[in-house]
Write a protein that holds these residues in place. Structure first.
Motif, PDB file in Angstrom:
ATOM      1  N   UNK A 220     -33.328  38.279 -76.550  1.00 62.52           N
ATOM      2  CA  UNK A 220     -33.814  39.655 -76.656  1.00 62.52           C
ATOM      3  C   UNK A 220     -35.060  39.714 -77.531  1.00 62.52           C
ATOM      4  N   UNK A 221     -35.865  40.744 -77.302  1.00 60.64           N
ATOM      5  CA  UNK A 221     -37.108  40.973 -78.056  1.00 60.64           C
ATOM      6  C   UNK A 221     -38.154  39.893 -77.805  1.00 60.64           C
ATOM      7  N   UNK A 222     -38.038  39.177 -76.665  1.00 58.70           N
ATOM      8  CA  UNK A 222     -39.080  38.217 -76.324  1.00 58.70           C
ATOM      9  C   UNK A 222     -40.290  38.972 -75.788  1.00 58.70           C
ATOM     10  N   UNK A 223     -41.395  38.282 -75.656  1.00 64.96           N
ATOM     11  CA  UNK A 223     -42.664  38.917 -75.266  1.00 64.96           C
ATOM     12  C   UNK A 223     -42.929  38.885 -73.753  1.00 64.96           C
ATOM     13  N   UNK A 224     -42.033  38.244 -72.998  1.00 63.47           N
ATOM     14  CA  UNK A 224     -42.270  38.156 -71.550  1.00 63.47           C
ATOM     15  C   UNK A 224     -41.994  39.508 -70.893  1.00 63.47           C
ATOM     16  N   UNK A 225     -42.927  40.056 -70.102  1.00 59.44           N
ATOM     17  CA  UNK A 225     -42.693  41.353 -69.445  1.00 59.44           C
ATOM     18  C   UNK A 225     -41.472  41.291 -68.530  1.00 59.44           C
ATOM     19  N   UNK A 226     -40.588  42.302 -68.641  1.00 60.70           N
ATOM     20  CA  UNK A 226     -39.350  42.238 -67.849  1.00 60.70           C
ATOM     21  C   UNK A 226     -39.578  42.456 -66.360  1.00 60.70           C
ATOM     22  N   UNK A 227     -40.789  42.901 -65.958  1.00 63.23           N
ATOM     23  CA  UNK A 227     -41.087  43.145 -64.550  1.00 63.23           C
ATOM     24  C   UNK A 227     -41.820  41.974 -63.881  1.00 63.23           C
ATOM     25  N   UNK A 228     -42.189  40.952 -64.682  1.00 61.48           N
ATOM     26  CA  UNK A 228     -42.968  39.833 -64.148  1.00 61.48           C
ATOM     27  C   UNK A 228     -42.068  38.628 -63.877  1.00 61.48           C
ATOM     28  N   UNK A 229     -41.994  38.208 -62.620  1.00 62.66           N
ATOM     29  CA  UNK A 229     -41.134  37.104 -62.205  1.00 62.66           C
ATOM     30  C   UNK A 229     -41.940  35.856 -61.856  1.00 62.66           C
ATOM     31  N   UNK A 230     -41.280  34.707 -61.976  1.00 58.90           N
ATOM     32  CA  UNK A 230     -41.796  33.461 -61.426  1.00 58.90           C
ATOM     33  C   UNK A 230     -41.140  33.271 -60.056  1.00 58.90           C
ATOM     34  N   UNK A 231     -41.932  32.945 -59.035  1.00 56.89           N
ATOM     35  CA  UNK A 231     -41.409  32.843 -57.666  1.00 56.89           C
ATOM     36  C   UNK A 231     -41.600  31.441 -57.116  1.00 56.89           C
ATOM     37  N   UNK A 232     -40.512  30.896 -56.550  1.00 60.23           N
ATOM     38  CA  UNK A 232     -40.544  29.598 -55.881  1.00 60.23           C
ATOM     39  C   UNK A 232     -40.364  29.837 -54.390  1.00 60.23           C
ATOM     40  N   UNK A 233     -41.298  29.337 -53.574  1.00 64.95           N
ATOM     41  CA  UNK A 233     -41.282  29.660 -52.154  1.00 64.95           C
ATOM     42  C   UNK A 233     -41.129  28.447 -51.257  1.00 64.95           C
ATOM     43  N   UNK A 234     -40.647  28.715 -50.044  1.00 56.93           N
ATOM     44  CA  UNK A 234     -40.537  27.673 -49.014  1.00 56.93           C
ATOM     45  C   UNK A 234     -41.073  28.217 -47.694  1.00 56.93           C
ATOM     46  N   UNK A 235     -41.884  27.399 -47.037  1.00 58.83           N
ATOM     47  CA  UNK A 235     -42.401  27.759 -45.722  1.00 58.83           C
ATOM     48  C   UNK A 235     -42.609  26.502 -44.895  1.00 58.83           C
ATOM     49  N   UNK A 236     -43.132  26.671 -43.702  1.00 59.64           N
ATOM     50  CA  UNK A 236     -43.442  25.546 -42.820  1.00 59.64           C
ATOM     51  C   UNK A 236     -44.598  25.966 -41.918  1.00 59.64           C
ATOM     52  N   UNK A 237     -45.296  24.972 -41.373  1.00 56.85           N
ATOM     53  CA  UNK A 237     -46.476  25.276 -40.569  1.00 56.85           C
ATOM     54  C   UNK A 237     -46.560  24.363 -39.348  1.00 56.85           C
ATOM     55  N   UNK A 238     -47.400  24.777 -38.393  1.00 53.84           N
ATOM     56  CA  UNK A 238     -47.661  24.028 -37.158  1.00 53.84           C
ATOM     57  C   UNK A 238     -46.408  23.866 -36.306  1.00 53.84           C
ATOM     58  N   UNK A 239     -45.632  24.928 -36.213  1.00 48.80           N
ATOM     59  CA  UNK A 239     -44.436  24.914 -35.371  1.00 48.80           C
ATOM     60  C   UNK A 239     -44.703  25.711 -34.095  1.00 48.80           C
ATOM     61  N   UNK A 240     -44.655  25.014 -32.964  1.00 55.74           N
ATOM     62  CA  UNK A 240     -44.875  25.659 -31.676  1.00 55.74           C
ATOM     63  C   UNK A 240     -43.714  25.393 -30.722  1.00 55.74           C
ATOM     64  N   UNK A 241     -42.612  24.967 -31.283  1.00 58.71           N
ATOM     65  CA  UNK A 241     -41.364  24.754 -30.566  1.00 58.71           C
ATOM     66  C   UNK A 241     -40.258  24.633 -31.592  1.00 58.71           C
ATOM     67  N   UNK A 242     -39.007  24.799 -31.142  1.00 55.46           N
ATOM     68  CA  UNK A 242     -37.904  24.811 -32.079  1.00 55.46           C
ATOM     69  C   UNK A 242     -37.750  23.519 -32.852  1.00 55.46           C
ATOM     70  N   UNK A 243     -37.635  22.393 -32.142  1.00 55.06           N
ATOM     71  CA  UNK A 243     -37.410  21.098 -32.773  1.00 55.06           C
ATOM     72  C   UNK A 243     -38.653  20.217 -32.768  1.00 55.06           C
ATOM     73  N   UNK A 244     -39.527  20.417 -31.802  1.00 52.34           N
ATOM     74  CA  UNK A 244     -40.751  19.631 -31.703  1.00 52.34           C
ATOM     75  C   UNK A 244     -41.785  20.445 -30.946  1.00 52.34           C
TER      76      UNK A 244
END
Length: 316
Positions: A220-244
């Motif tokens: 408690x009483x730390x200086x980090x804003x309670x509305x600011x989050x760190x976000x870890x994301x996952x995505x993928x690219x170059x998909x033009x079919x389900x498996x290949x």
């Protein structure tokens, strides 16, 4: 007016906002919530079946192993969808005045019902089938909501989505009979051409995030804003079919070069906003913030992909 009457008027409690959670159970509110959720569920089920499943042939209940399809972006999507449905249904139950434990149970049941309905439609569709891995992802998403709410009393790790519209190359893929089609043509066929369709269906554009409220893990009483989050994301690219990246269209086979367009996994580090931490006494705004909190706020992000390449995005 007598002094006593004047004093009584002064201490008359202010009527609570319709949007504020009830202090005690309200049967009237419960009936409203039940009617609303039943209408949404019925409309969702009929609309989804009519718009999607009705156009495909049906058969008896069967299973389908789609693990690895779309680089498992759909599995992460199931976790995300089940999670936010649990959260929003929980908050709806709290609005009726139900206890925390009962509201968690409502979130679990409602989130599970919505997702299981989709799985059962898949189970009787010839095109797909009942996916055990999808159900596992659904249970994971609901569990992540319920466990946090039960043991922390809040959602410290939120699951969100962002989707950045993607313009595809004019590169043409030549089919087995000599016909060519561009990657944009293939993407439109797979994901649709409207903004809404692309936002919901284009896995190449989507990123799923675990948005961590840092402040809630600090003293408690730390200086980090309670509305600011760190976000870890996952995505993928170059998909033009389900498996290949191979597909058939009107009897013709198309194969996209893996060397030129390799399917890659993408991992992101960025910032996010927890809209539920924005201070306001307006309960209507609080409700809106809760709804829009299922989307990640656009912000700078660092990307590392499965080929070892690092890139920076101004907005992700």
């Amino acid at each position: 007016m007598s002094v006593s009457g004047f004093s009584q008027n002064l201490i008359t409690p202010k009527k609570a906002s319709f949007f504020a959670p009830a202090d005690t159970f309200s049967q009237k509110r419960f009936n409203y919530a039940l009617g609303f959720s039943s209408t949404v569920y019925t409309g969702f089920s009929i609309g989804l079946y009519s718009a999607w499943y009705k156009q495909y042939p049906q058969e008896g209940f069967h299973t389908f192993n789609d693990w690895g399809e779309w680089e498992n972006m759909d599995k992460v999507g199931h976790i995300y969808t089940a999670y936010f449905q649990g959260v929003l249904c929980y908050k709806g139950a709290k609005w009726t005045g139900l206890s925390d434990n009962k509201s968690i149970l409502v979130g679990v049941i409602c989130g599970g019902l919505f997702q299981t309905t989709i799985e059962m439609m898949d189970a009787f569709s010839t095109e797909w089938g009942f996916s055990i891995s999808d159900m596992g992802a659904n249970v994971s998403g609901i569990g992540l909501f319920a466990l946090q709410q039960k043991y922390w009393g809040e959602q410290r790790i939120m699951f969100k989505i962002s989707s950045v519209p993607k313009a595809y190359d004019d590169f043409s893929v030549v089919g087995s009979n000599g016909t060519s089609m561009t990657l944009q043509d293939r993407a439109d066929h797979l994901f649709g051409s409207s903004f809404a369709e692309k936002y919901l269906k284009d896995y190449n554009s989507q990123t799923y995030w675990a948005s961590i409220n840092v402040n809630s893990f600090l003293p408690q009483n730390n200086k980090w804003p309670d509305w600011l989050n760190i976000a870890l994301g996952y995505g993928a690219a170059n998909m033009f079919g389900g498996f290949e990246n191979e597909w058939e269209r009107e009897g013709e086979q198309f194969i996209l070069s893996e060397e030129k367009y390799p399917r890659v996994h993408q991992y992101y580090l960025g910032f996010d906003l927890d809209l539920t931490k924005i201070k306001t006494k307006n309960h209507f705004l609080k409700g809106l913030f809760s709804i829009f909190n299922i989307f990640k706020a656009p912000s700078p992000a660092l990307e590392l992909n499965s080929r070892g390449e690092i890139s920076f995005h101004i907005f992700r």
